[in-house]
Motif scaffolding. Sequence first.
Motif, PDB file in Angstrom:
ATOM      1  N   ASP A 139       0.855  -1.186   0.000  1.00 58.33           N
ATOM      2  CA  ASP A 139       0.000   0.000   0.000  1.00 58.33           C
ATOM      3  C   ASP A 139       0.888   1.232   0.000  1.00 58.33           C
ATOM      4  O   ASP A 139       2.106   1.136   0.194  1.00 58.33           O
ATOM      5  CB  ASP A 139      -1.004   0.002   1.164  1.00 58.33           C
TER       6      ASP A 139
ATOM      7  N   THR B   3       0.839   5.926   0.243  1.00 61.59           N
ATOM      8  CA  THR B   3       0.156   7.208   0.388  1.00 61.59           C
ATOM      9  C   THR B   3       0.833   8.216  -0.524  1.00 61.59           C
ATOM     10  O   THR B   3       2.032   8.473  -0.374  1.00 61.59           O
ATOM     11  CB  THR B   3       0.221   7.728   1.836  1.00 61.59           C
TER      12      THR B   3
ATOM     13  N   LEU C 263      -8.371   1.919  -6.095  1.00 60.44           N
ATOM     14  CA  LEU C 263      -7.670   1.885  -4.815  1.00 60.44           C
ATOM     15  C   LEU C 263      -8.687   1.834  -3.686  1.00 60.44           C
ATOM     16  O   LEU C 263      -9.776   2.414  -3.793  1.00 60.44           O
ATOM     17  CB  LEU C 263      -6.799   3.137  -4.628  1.00 60.44           C
TER      18      LEU C 263
ATOM     19  N   PRO D  61      -8.741   2.157   0.821  1.00 61.48           N
ATOM     20  CA  PRO D  61      -7.921   2.492   1.989  1.00 61.48           C
ATOM     21  C   PRO D  61      -7.662   1.262   2.843  1.00 61.48           C
ATOM     22  O   PRO D  61      -8.560   0.459   3.107  1.00 61.48           O
ATOM     23  CB  PRO D  61      -8.762   3.530   2.734  1.00 61.48           C
ATOM     24  N   THR D  62      -6.418   1.123   3.301  1.00 62.00           N
ATOM     25  CA  THR D  62      -6.025  -0.021   4.119  1.00 62.00           C
ATOM     26  C   THR D  62      -6.849  -0.100   5.394  1.00 62.00           C
ATOM     27  O   THR D  62      -7.203  -1.189   5.849  1.00 62.00           O
ATOM     28  CB  THR D  62      -4.525   0.077   4.449  1.00 62.00           C
TER      29      THR D  62
ATOM     30  N   GLY E 242      -9.764   8.184   4.015  1.00 56.36           N
ATOM     31  CA  GLY E 242      -9.798   7.035   3.122  1.00 56.36           C
ATOM     32  C   GLY E 242     -10.962   7.081   2.153  1.00 56.36           C
ATOM     33  O   GLY E 242     -12.088   7.400   2.541  1.00 56.36           O
TER      34      GLY E 242
ATOM     35  N   GLU F 193     -12.539   5.069  -1.659  1.00 53.54           N
ATOM     36  CA  GLU F 193     -12.379   4.248  -2.851  1.00 53.54           C
ATOM     37  C   GLU F 193     -12.112   5.209  -3.999  1.00 53.54           C
ATOM     38  O   GLU F 193     -12.902   6.130  -4.246  1.00 53.54           O
ATOM     39  CB  GLU F 193     -13.630   3.434  -3.140  1.00 53.54           C
TER      40      GLU F 193
ATOM     41  N   SER G 283      -7.743  11.682  -0.145  1.00 51.35           N
ATOM     42  CA  SER G 283      -7.288  10.758   0.897  1.00 51.35           C
ATOM     43  C   SER G 283      -5.874  11.101   1.336  1.00 51.35           C
ATOM     44  O   SER G 283      -5.014  11.426   0.512  1.00 51.35           O
ATOM     45  CB  SER G 283      -7.335   9.333   0.362  1.00 51.35           C
TER      46      SER G 283
ATOM     47  N   GLU H 188      -3.370   3.409   0.849  1.00 50.56           N
ATOM     48  CA  GLU H 188      -4.355   2.709   0.028  1.00 50.56           C
ATOM     49  C   GLU H 188      -3.640   1.635  -0.793  1.00 50.56           C
ATOM     50  O   GLU H 188      -2.431   1.702  -1.017  1.00 50.56           O
ATOM     51  CB  GLU H 188      -5.076   3.696  -0.887  1.00 50.56           C
TER      52      GLU H 188
END
Length: 295
Positions: free
Chosen positions: A135, A137, A159, A161-162, A178, A180, A254, A258
Amino acid sequence: MSDRRIRVILPLFGLTCAALIAAPSAGAALVAAPAPESDSRSSLVDTKTPHNAKPLARGKVKALVFSDEFNGTSLDTSKWTARDWARSGTVPPDTWSYDPANVSLNGAGSLEIKVRNPAANTYTGGLIDSQGKFDFTHGTLEARIKVPPTNGHLGAVWLLPTGGLAPGGVYDGTARDGAEMDIVESNFKADQYSATLHWDSFNPPQHQQSGAVATAPGLHSGYHTVGLKWSATKLEFTYDGSVVRTVTDPKLISQVKEYPLLSHEILDQWADGSIHDEVFDSSSSFYVDYIRVWQ
Protein backbone atom coordinates in the motif's frame (compact mmCIF):
# COMPACT_ATOMS: atom_id res chain seq x y z
CA MET A 1 36.67 9.70 -12.58
CA SER A 2 34.72 6.44 -12.84
CA ASP A 3 36.67 3.19 -12.87
CA ARG A 4 34.10 1.67 -15.26
CA ARG A 5 36.02 0.33 -18.27
CA ILE A 6 35.13 1.50 -21.75
CA ARG A 7 34.14 -1.57 -23.72
CA VAL A 8 34.68 -1.32 -27.49
CA ILE A 9 33.89 -4.33 -29.65
CA LEU A 10 36.61 -5.12 -32.23
CA PRO A 11 34.76 -6.26 -35.30
CA LEU A 12 37.51 -8.64 -36.51
CA PHE A 13 38.05 -10.68 -33.36
CA GLY A 14 34.98 -9.86 -31.22
CA LEU A 15 37.22 -9.06 -28.21
CA THR A 16 36.68 -6.20 -25.81
CA CYS A 17 39.40 -3.77 -24.79
CA ALA A 18 39.10 -5.11 -21.23
CA ALA A 19 39.81 -8.62 -22.47
CA LEU A 20 42.83 -7.49 -24.49
CA ILE A 21 44.32 -5.66 -21.53
CA ALA A 22 43.94 -8.78 -19.42
CA ALA A 23 45.48 -10.99 -22.12
CA PRO A 24 48.66 -9.37 -23.56
CA SER A 25 49.85 -12.58 -25.12
CA ALA A 26 48.14 -15.03 -27.39
CA GLY A 27 48.58 -17.83 -24.89
CA ALA A 28 47.14 -16.00 -21.89
CA ALA A 29 43.61 -16.73 -20.70
CA LEU A 30 40.97 -14.12 -21.41
CA VAL A 31 39.20 -12.50 -18.45
CA ALA A 32 35.42 -12.83 -18.49
CA ALA A 33 33.38 -9.67 -18.90
CA PRO A 34 32.08 -8.20 -15.62
CA ALA A 35 28.70 -9.52 -14.47
CA PRO A 36 25.81 -7.11 -14.93
CA GLU A 37 24.92 -5.00 -11.96
CA SER A 38 22.27 -6.49 -9.66
CA ASP A 39 18.79 -5.01 -9.49
CA SER A 40 18.78 -2.91 -6.31
CA ARG A 41 15.12 -1.95 -6.57
CA SER A 42 12.43 -3.04 -4.12
CA SER A 43 11.39 -6.68 -4.28
CA LEU A 44 7.91 -5.39 -5.15
CA VAL A 45 9.26 -4.00 -8.44
CA ASP A 46 9.10 -6.51 -11.28
CA THR A 47 12.57 -7.28 -12.60
CA LYS A 48 11.10 -7.07 -16.12
CA THR A 49 10.10 -3.43 -15.63
CA PRO A 50 12.58 -1.23 -17.55
CA HIS A 51 14.94 0.72 -15.28
CA ASN A 52 14.08 3.93 -17.13
CA ALA A 53 10.30 3.44 -16.90
CA LYS A 54 8.58 6.76 -16.19
CA PRO A 55 4.90 7.72 -16.06
CA LEU A 56 3.28 8.94 -19.26
CA ALA A 57 1.74 11.70 -17.15
CA ARG A 58 4.49 14.23 -16.55
CA GLY A 59 5.45 15.19 -13.03
CA LYS A 60 8.07 14.68 -10.36
CA VAL A 61 8.56 11.11 -9.18
CA LYS A 62 11.33 9.81 -6.95
CA ALA A 63 11.34 6.07 -7.43
CA LEU A 64 9.43 3.11 -8.77
CA VAL A 65 8.14 1.28 -5.68
CA PHE A 66 5.78 -1.34 -7.12
CA SER A 67 5.20 -2.93 -10.51
CA ASP A 68 3.97 -6.04 -12.24
CA GLU A 69 4.50 -6.71 -15.94
CA PHE A 70 2.37 -9.91 -15.81
CA ASN A 71 4.90 -12.05 -17.63
CA GLY A 72 5.32 -15.72 -16.86
CA THR A 73 2.68 -18.35 -16.31
CA SER A 74 1.09 -17.60 -12.93
CA LEU A 75 0.00 -14.68 -10.78
CA ASP A 76 2.67 -13.34 -8.40
CA THR A 77 1.11 -14.14 -5.04
CA SER A 78 3.78 -12.13 -3.19
CA LYS A 79 1.98 -9.08 -4.59
CA TRP A 80 -1.60 -10.18 -5.23
CA THR A 81 -4.49 -12.14 -3.77
CA ALA A 82 -7.21 -13.42 -6.13
CA ARG A 83 -10.50 -13.16 -4.25
CA ASP A 84 -13.31 -15.70 -3.94
CA TRP A 85 -16.20 -13.46 -2.94
CA ALA A 86 -19.93 -13.16 -3.50
CA ARG A 87 -20.94 -9.88 -5.11
CA SER A 88 -23.91 -7.90 -3.83
CA GLY A 89 -26.05 -5.58 -5.91
CA THR A 90 -27.07 -7.98 -8.67
CA VAL A 91 -30.61 -7.96 -10.04
CA PRO A 92 -32.62 -11.07 -9.04
CA PRO A 93 -32.73 -13.83 -10.12
CA ASP A 94 -29.11 -13.32 -11.17
CA THR A 95 -26.28 -14.11 -8.78
CA TRP A 96 -22.75 -12.87 -9.18
CA SER A 97 -19.33 -13.59 -7.63
CA TYR A 98 -15.59 -13.11 -7.98
CA ASP A 99 -13.91 -16.42 -8.87
CA PRO A 100 -10.09 -16.89 -8.76
CA ALA A 101 -10.41 -19.32 -11.68
CA ASN A 102 -11.17 -16.32 -13.90
CA VAL A 103 -7.77 -14.72 -13.19
CA SER A 104 -4.73 -15.84 -15.18
CA LEU A 105 -1.72 -14.68 -17.18
CA ASN A 106 -2.42 -15.04 -20.89
CA GLY A 107 1.12 -16.03 -21.88
CA ALA A 108 1.51 -12.90 -23.98
CA GLY A 109 2.54 -10.55 -21.16
CA SER A 110 -0.88 -9.56 -19.82
CA LEU A 111 -3.14 -10.34 -16.92
CA GLU A 112 -6.49 -11.63 -18.17
CA ILE A 113 -9.63 -11.38 -16.05
CA LYS A 114 -12.52 -13.28 -17.60
CA VAL A 115 -16.24 -13.12 -17.02
CA ARG A 116 -18.24 -16.34 -17.28
CA ASN A 117 -21.80 -17.58 -17.28
CA PRO A 118 -21.38 -21.08 -15.79
CA ALA A 119 -25.08 -21.69 -15.19
CA ALA A 120 -28.44 -20.06 -15.77
CA ASN A 121 -28.63 -16.68 -14.01
CA THR A 122 -25.14 -17.20 -12.61
CA TYR A 123 -22.22 -14.93 -13.49
CA THR A 124 -18.60 -14.82 -12.33
CA GLY A 125 -15.75 -12.37 -12.81
CA GLY A 126 -12.44 -11.79 -11.07
CA LEU A 127 -10.66 -9.48 -8.65
CA ILE A 128 -7.08 -9.26 -7.40
CA ASP A 129 -5.72 -6.86 -4.79
CA SER A 130 -2.51 -6.17 -2.90
CA GLN A 131 -4.10 -5.82 0.54
CA GLY A 132 -1.58 -6.73 3.24
CA LYS A 133 1.20 -6.90 0.64
CA PHE A 134 1.56 -3.37 -0.74
CA ASP A 135 0.00 0.00 0.00
CA PHE A 136 1.10 3.61 -0.33
CA THR A 137 0.16 7.21 0.39
CA HIS A 138 0.57 9.75 -2.43
CA GLY A 139 2.32 8.85 -5.66
CA THR A 140 1.62 8.12 -9.31
CA LEU A 141 -0.08 4.92 -10.44
CA GLU A 142 -0.38 3.90 -14.08
CA ALA A 143 -1.80 0.77 -15.67
CA ARG A 144 -1.87 -0.18 -19.33
CA ILE A 145 -5.18 -1.89 -20.00
CA LYS A 146 -7.49 -3.23 -22.68
CA VAL A 147 -11.15 -2.92 -21.78
CA PRO A 148 -13.87 -5.30 -22.98
CA PRO A 149 -16.66 -4.32 -25.35
CA THR A 150 -19.13 -3.13 -22.75
CA ASN A 151 -22.55 -4.65 -22.44
CA GLY A 152 -22.71 -4.78 -18.69
CA HIS A 153 -18.93 -5.31 -18.42
CA LEU A 154 -16.98 -3.26 -15.93
CA GLY A 155 -13.19 -3.56 -16.06
CA ALA A 156 -11.65 -1.51 -13.26
CA VAL A 157 -8.41 -0.18 -11.79
CA TRP A 158 -8.97 1.23 -8.31
CA LEU A 159 -7.67 1.89 -4.82
CA LEU A 160 -9.11 1.15 -1.38
CA PRO A 161 -7.92 2.49 1.99
CA THR A 162 -6.02 -0.02 4.12
CA GLY A 163 -7.96 1.07 7.20
CA GLY A 164 -11.38 1.05 5.53
CA LEU A 165 -13.67 3.90 4.49
CA ALA A 166 -14.60 4.79 8.08
CA PRO A 167 -11.70 3.97 10.40
CA GLY A 168 -12.86 3.33 13.93
CA GLY A 169 -16.47 3.40 12.72
CA VAL A 170 -16.39 7.19 12.45
CA TYR A 171 -18.12 8.82 9.47
CA ASP A 172 -16.34 12.15 9.26
CA GLY A 173 -18.02 13.36 6.06
CA THR A 174 -14.74 13.56 4.14
CA ALA A 175 -12.48 11.31 2.07
CA ARG A 176 -9.40 12.41 4.00
CA ASP A 177 -9.46 9.29 6.17
CA GLY A 178 -9.80 7.03 3.12
CA ALA A 179 -11.72 6.75 -0.14
CA GLU A 180 -12.38 4.25 -2.85
CA MET A 181 -10.66 5.86 -5.82
CA ASP A 182 -11.89 4.43 -9.11
CA ILE A 183 -9.19 5.28 -11.64
CA VAL A 184 -11.22 3.63 -14.39
CA GLU A 185 -14.53 1.79 -14.59
CA SER A 186 -15.25 0.80 -18.18
CA ASN A 187 -19.02 0.92 -17.95
CA PHE A 188 -19.80 2.58 -21.29
CA LYS A 189 -19.98 1.31 -24.86
CA ALA A 190 -18.80 4.75 -25.99
CA ASP A 191 -15.14 5.78 -25.61
CA GLN A 192 -15.52 7.10 -22.09
CA TYR A 193 -15.31 5.77 -18.54
CA SER A 194 -16.15 6.64 -14.95
CA ALA A 195 -13.55 8.14 -12.59
CA THR A 196 -15.24 8.21 -9.19
CA LEU A 197 -14.55 8.71 -5.49
CA HIS A 198 -16.57 6.97 -2.74
CA TRP A 199 -16.14 7.58 0.98
CA ASP A 200 -17.52 7.03 4.50
CA SER A 201 -19.52 3.92 3.50
CA PHE A 202 -20.72 1.82 0.59
CA ASN A 203 -24.25 1.91 2.00
CA PRO A 204 -26.79 4.70 2.53
CA PRO A 205 -27.25 6.97 4.32
CA GLN A 206 -23.53 7.42 5.06
CA HIS A 207 -22.33 6.70 1.51
CA GLN A 208 -20.98 9.72 -0.35
CA GLN A 209 -19.44 10.01 -3.79
CA SER A 210 -18.05 12.40 -6.36
CA GLY A 211 -18.12 11.16 -9.94
CA ALA A 212 -17.03 12.27 -13.39
CA VAL A 213 -17.08 10.77 -16.87
CA ALA A 214 -13.74 10.89 -18.68
CA THR A 215 -13.57 11.18 -22.46
CA ALA A 216 -11.20 8.50 -23.76
CA PRO A 217 -10.54 8.58 -27.54
CA GLY A 218 -9.98 5.11 -28.95
CA LEU A 219 -10.64 3.40 -25.60
CA HIS A 220 -12.13 0.29 -27.18
CA SER A 221 -9.55 0.05 -29.98
CA GLY A 222 -6.73 -1.61 -28.00
CA TYR A 223 -4.41 -0.97 -25.05
CA HIS A 224 -4.41 2.41 -23.31
CA THR A 225 -2.79 3.79 -20.16
CA VAL A 226 -4.89 5.07 -17.27
CA GLY A 227 -3.47 6.65 -14.17
CA LEU A 228 -3.77 8.66 -11.00
CA LYS A 229 -1.36 11.37 -9.82
CA TRP A 230 -2.12 11.62 -6.10
CA SER A 231 -0.61 14.28 -3.85
CA ALA A 232 -1.65 15.79 -0.53
CA THR A 233 -3.43 18.62 -2.36
CA LYS A 234 -4.54 17.26 -5.72
CA LEU A 235 -5.83 14.23 -7.60
CA GLU A 236 -5.25 14.07 -11.34
CA PHE A 237 -6.86 11.20 -13.24
CA THR A 238 -5.07 10.57 -16.53
CA TYR A 239 -5.67 8.81 -19.85
CA ASP A 240 -2.71 8.13 -22.14
CA GLY A 241 -0.77 10.77 -20.20
CA SER A 242 -3.40 13.54 -20.41
CA VAL A 243 -5.34 14.76 -17.39
CA VAL A 244 -9.06 13.95 -17.69
CA ARG A 245 -10.22 14.85 -14.18
CA THR A 246 -8.75 17.08 -11.46
CA VAL A 247 -9.81 17.18 -7.80
CA THR A 248 -8.50 19.92 -5.49
CA ASP A 249 -11.17 20.01 -2.77
CA PRO A 250 -9.18 19.05 0.36
CA LYS A 251 -12.20 17.18 1.74
CA LEU A 252 -12.05 14.74 -1.20
CA ILE A 253 -8.35 13.81 -1.08
CA SER A 254 -7.29 10.76 0.90
CA GLN A 255 -4.33 11.23 3.22
CA VAL A 256 -3.96 7.59 4.24
CA LYS A 257 -2.47 4.39 2.87
CA GLU A 258 -4.36 2.71 0.03
CA TYR A 259 -3.82 -0.47 -1.98
CA PRO A 260 -4.47 -1.27 -5.67
CA LEU A 261 -7.18 -3.54 -7.05
CA LEU A 262 -7.79 -4.87 -10.57
CA SER A 263 -11.19 -6.36 -11.36
CA HIS A 264 -13.76 -7.30 -13.96
CA GLU A 265 -17.45 -7.92 -13.43
CA ILE A 266 -20.72 -7.88 -15.33
CA LEU A 267 -23.93 -6.38 -13.99
CA ASP A 268 -27.37 -5.77 -15.45
CA GLN A 269 -27.45 -2.14 -14.34
CA TRP A 270 -24.55 -1.35 -16.68
CA ALA A 271 -25.96 -3.18 -19.72
CA ASP A 272 -27.66 -1.78 -22.80
CA GLY A 273 -30.26 -4.51 -22.91
CA SER A 274 -29.52 -7.67 -20.95
CA ILE A 275 -26.31 -9.38 -19.94
CA HIS A 276 -28.17 -12.63 -20.75
CA ASP A 277 -27.50 -11.84 -24.41
CA GLU A 278 -23.76 -11.32 -23.89
CA VAL A 279 -21.13 -13.61 -25.45
CA PHE A 280 -18.49 -14.82 -22.98
CA ASP A 281 -15.12 -15.52 -24.62
CA SER A 282 -11.60 -14.08 -24.75
CA SER A 283 -12.89 -10.99 -26.58
CA SER A 284 -14.92 -10.08 -23.51
CA SER A 285 -11.98 -10.30 -21.06
CA PHE A 286 -10.31 -7.38 -19.28
CA TYR A 287 -6.54 -7.27 -19.88
CA VAL A 288 -3.78 -5.49 -17.92
CA ASP A 289 -0.37 -5.24 -19.60
CA TYR A 290 1.29 -3.71 -16.54
CA ILE A 291 0.70 -1.72 -13.38
CA ARG A 292 3.37 0.60 -11.90
CA VAL A 293 3.53 2.91 -8.87
CA TRP A 294 6.07 5.69 -8.37
CA GLN A 295 6.66 7.91 -5.35
